[in-house]
Scaffold this motif. Structure first.
Motif, PDB file in Angstrom:
ATOM      1  N   PHE A   1       0.866  -1.156  -0.040  1.00 24.13           N
ATOM      2  CA  PHE A   1       0.073  -0.001  -0.017  1.00 24.13           C
ATOM      3  C   PHE A   1       0.915   1.388  -0.154  1.00 24.13           C
ATOM      4  N   VAL A   2       1.824   1.261   0.925  1.00 21.09           N
ATOM      5  CA  VAL A   2       2.589   2.616   1.084  1.00 21.09           C
ATOM      6  C   VAL A   2       3.521   2.784  -0.281  1.00 21.09           C
ATOM      7  N   LEU A   3       4.122   1.532  -0.705  1.00 25.02           N
ATOM      8  CA  LEU A   3       4.802   1.802  -1.774  1.00 25.02           C
ATOM      9  C   LEU A   3       4.071   2.278  -2.959  1.00 25.02           C
TER      10      LEU A   3
ATOM     11  N   ILE B   1     -10.064   6.036 -12.302  1.00 23.44           N
ATOM     12  CA  ILE B   1      -9.002   5.495 -11.519  1.00 23.44           C
ATOM     13  C   ILE B   1      -9.258   5.980 -10.120  1.00 23.44           C
ATOM     14  N   THR B   2     -10.048   6.982  -9.915  1.00 27.21           N
ATOM     15  CA  THR B   2     -10.556   7.431  -8.703  1.00 27.21           C
ATOM     16  C   THR B   2     -11.556   6.476  -7.937  1.00 27.21           C
ATOM     17  N   GLU B   3     -12.494   6.014  -8.779  1.00 23.93           N
ATOM     18  CA  GLU B   3     -13.356   4.933  -8.357  1.00 23.93           C
ATOM     19  C   GLU B   3     -12.555   3.623  -8.003  1.00 23.93           C
ATOM     20  N   ALA B   4     -11.670   3.225  -8.798  1.00 26.62           N
ATOM     21  CA  ALA B   4     -10.698   2.253  -8.697  1.00 26.62           C
ATOM     22  C   ALA B   4     -10.084   2.377  -7.286  1.00 26.62           C
ATOM     23  N   TYR B   5      -9.672   3.484  -6.864  1.00 29.65           N
ATOM     24  CA  TYR B   5      -8.680   3.894  -5.767  1.00 29.65           C
ATOM     25  C   TYR B   5      -9.575   3.591  -4.605  1.00 29.65           C
ATOM     26  N   VAL B   6     -10.693   4.337  -4.608  1.00 33.22           N
ATOM     27  CA  VAL B   6     -11.565   4.430  -3.356  1.00 33.22           C
ATOM     28  C   VAL B   6     -12.201   2.957  -3.049  1.00 33.22           C
ATOM     29  N   GLU B   7     -12.436   2.215  -4.077  1.00 26.88           N
ATOM     30  CA  GLU B   7     -13.219   0.785  -3.850  1.00 26.88           C
ATOM     31  C   GLU B   7     -11.939  -0.206  -3.904  1.00 26.88           C
ATOM     32  N   ALA B   8     -10.808  -0.019  -4.223  1.00 28.33           N
ATOM     33  CA  ALA B   8      -9.454  -0.979  -4.270  1.00 28.33           C
ATOM     34  C   ALA B   8      -9.923  -1.818  -5.236  1.00 28.33           C
TER      35      ALA B   8
ATOM     36  N   ASP C   1      -0.802   8.017 -20.143  1.00 25.98           N
ATOM     37  CA  ASP C   1       0.236   7.092 -19.667  1.00 25.98           C
ATOM     38  C   ASP C   1       0.530   6.980 -18.232  1.00 25.98           C
ATOM     39  N   LEU C   2       0.257   8.280 -17.527  1.00 25.18           N
ATOM     40  CA  LEU C   2       0.351   8.512 -16.056  1.00 25.18           C
ATOM     41  C   LEU C   2      -0.857   7.585 -15.441  1.00 25.18           C
ATOM     42  N   VAL C   3      -1.793   7.932 -15.886  1.00 28.75           N
ATOM     43  CA  VAL C   3      -3.131   7.122 -15.213  1.00 28.75           C
ATOM     44  C   VAL C   3      -3.068   5.534 -15.251  1.00 28.75           C
ATOM     45  N   THR C   4      -2.349   5.337 -16.377  1.00 28.41           N
ATOM     46  CA  THR C   4      -2.445   3.619 -16.482  1.00 28.41           C
ATOM     47  C   THR C   4      -1.229   3.482 -15.710  1.00 28.41           C
ATOM     48  N   ASN C   5      -0.244   4.159 -15.375  1.00 29.61           N
ATOM     49  CA  ASN C   5       0.744   3.833 -14.149  1.00 29.61           C
ATOM     50  C   ASN C   5       0.030   3.609 -13.001  1.00 29.61           C
ATOM     51  N   ILE C   6      -0.859   4.469 -12.305  1.00 28.95           N
ATOM     52  CA  ILE C   6      -1.534   4.604 -11.204  1.00 28.95           C
ATOM     53  C   ILE C   6      -2.715   3.037 -11.340  1.00 28.95           C
ATOM     54  N   ALA C   7      -3.020   2.822 -12.505  1.00 31.96           N
ATOM     55  CA  ALA C   7      -3.908   1.649 -12.433  1.00 31.96           C
ATOM     56  C   ALA C   7      -2.983   0.461 -12.213  1.00 31.96           C
ATOM     57  N   GLU C   8      -1.757   0.317 -12.684  1.00 37.36           N
ATOM     58  CA  GLU C   8      -0.833  -0.697 -12.359  1.00 37.36           C
ATOM     59  C   GLU C   8      -0.448  -0.679 -10.865  1.00 37.36           C
ATOM     60  N   GLU C   9      -0.610   0.451 -10.240  1.00 36.79           N
ATOM     61  CA  GLU C   9      -0.287   0.284  -8.832  1.00 36.79           C
ATOM     62  C   GLU C   9      -1.227  -0.004  -8.032  1.00 36.79           C
ATOM     63  N   ILE C  10      -2.477   0.261  -8.322  1.00 42.19           N
ATOM     64  CA  ILE C  10      -3.777  -0.279  -7.696  1.00 42.19           C
ATOM     65  C   ILE C  10      -3.701  -1.932  -7.930  1.00 42.19           C
ATOM     66  N   ILE C  11      -3.283  -2.284  -9.120  1.00 47.03           N
ATOM     67  CA  ILE C  11      -3.524  -3.559  -9.132  1.00 47.03           C
ATOM     68  C   ILE C  11      -2.263  -4.427  -8.385  1.00 47.03           C
ATOM     69  N   PHE C  12      -1.010  -3.703  -8.435  1.00 47.75           N
ATOM     70  CA  PHE C  12       0.068  -4.242  -7.639  1.00 47.75           C
ATOM     71  C   PHE C  12      -0.476  -4.382  -6.008  1.00 47.75           C
TER      72      PHE C  12
END
Length: 227
Positions: free
Chosen positions: A78-80, A134-141, A196-207
């Motif tokens: 999470f923190v990474l 990505i906001t919804e994905a972040y909030v809902e994990a 590209d940056l938003v897809t990076n964020i998506a990858e971090e949520i998946i990670f």
């Protein structure tokens, strides 16, 4: 001392605040661009200071979280992930700043025909839609929602690629259009990079959620290499 769960929730809320702030910056940059609104563009430039301050705060708080709690497994992921998401969001803010600065420094009226042909409004809308996902994905994990942005990013890439031929065609027909098409191309490039940056964020949520690393994976509809 603050508990790990309390500290983690505070970090999570800070990440959401940063996400909403950067989305607002892009929304304002979009409105300023289409309405040639110098005052709103100036507001985006001024708010960049807040984005930068939030970036530094989240980074410091993540370091403190690691130092205090020595997290493992999901808490460590999470923190990474949050540190990387924060870095990418700060860059989203930078691009919104850049678009707004064009409005103030480059006083070039643009033909509506060129706007439509180069699909600039569609690009703004697609980018903002990705940020909503990505906001919804972040909030809902929710990794399923996070994966939705990969398909939308292909739209941005296609518009970016198509713009080269359009610029060549338009300038050959009328060299006086060079300033207009180059300004539009500059905006398109910034929006493509935000994608590209938003897809990076998506990858971090998946990670974070699945412990799955998508970075450097070959394109298989899940992830893609980033610039």
């Amino acid at each position: 001392m603050i508990s790990l769960d309390q500290h983690r929730e505070a970090l999570n809320q800070s990440g959401l605040e940063m996400l909403n702030l950067c989305i607002k910056q892009l929304e304002n940059a979009r409105e300023a661009f289409f309405n040639h609104d110098n005052e709103l563009a100036e507001e985006v430039l001024h708010t960049e200071n807040r984005v930068n301050a939030m970036d530094l705060k989240i980074d410091r708080d993540c370091e403190r979280f690691i130092a205090l709690h020595n997290p493992v497994a999901g808490d460590l992921r999470f923190v990474l992930a949050l540190r990387k998401i924060n870095f990418d969001l700060e860059r989203v803010g930078d691009h919104a700043y850049g678009i707004s600065k064009y409005i103030i420094t480059v006083d070039t009226p643009i033909e509506e025909r060129l706007m439509k042909k180069m699909r600039v409004e569609e690009m703004f809308e697609t980018t903002l839609s990705m940020l909503e996902d990505i906001t919804e994905a972040y909030v809902e994990a929710d990794t399923k929602i996070a994966r939705k942005v990969f398909k939308k990013d292909k739209i941005l890439n296609q518009i970016n690629m198509d713009s080269f031929a359009i610029i060549s065609e338009e300038v050959k027909a009328d060299a006086m259009l060079i300033d207009q098409v180059m300004l539009l191309f500059s905006v398109i490039k910034k929006l493509e990079r935000i994608g590209d940056l938003v897809t990076n964020i998506a990858e971090e949520i998946i990670f974070f959620r699945e412990a799955e690393v998508l970075k450097h994976r070959k394109k298989k509809g899940l992830g893609r290499d980033k610039k």
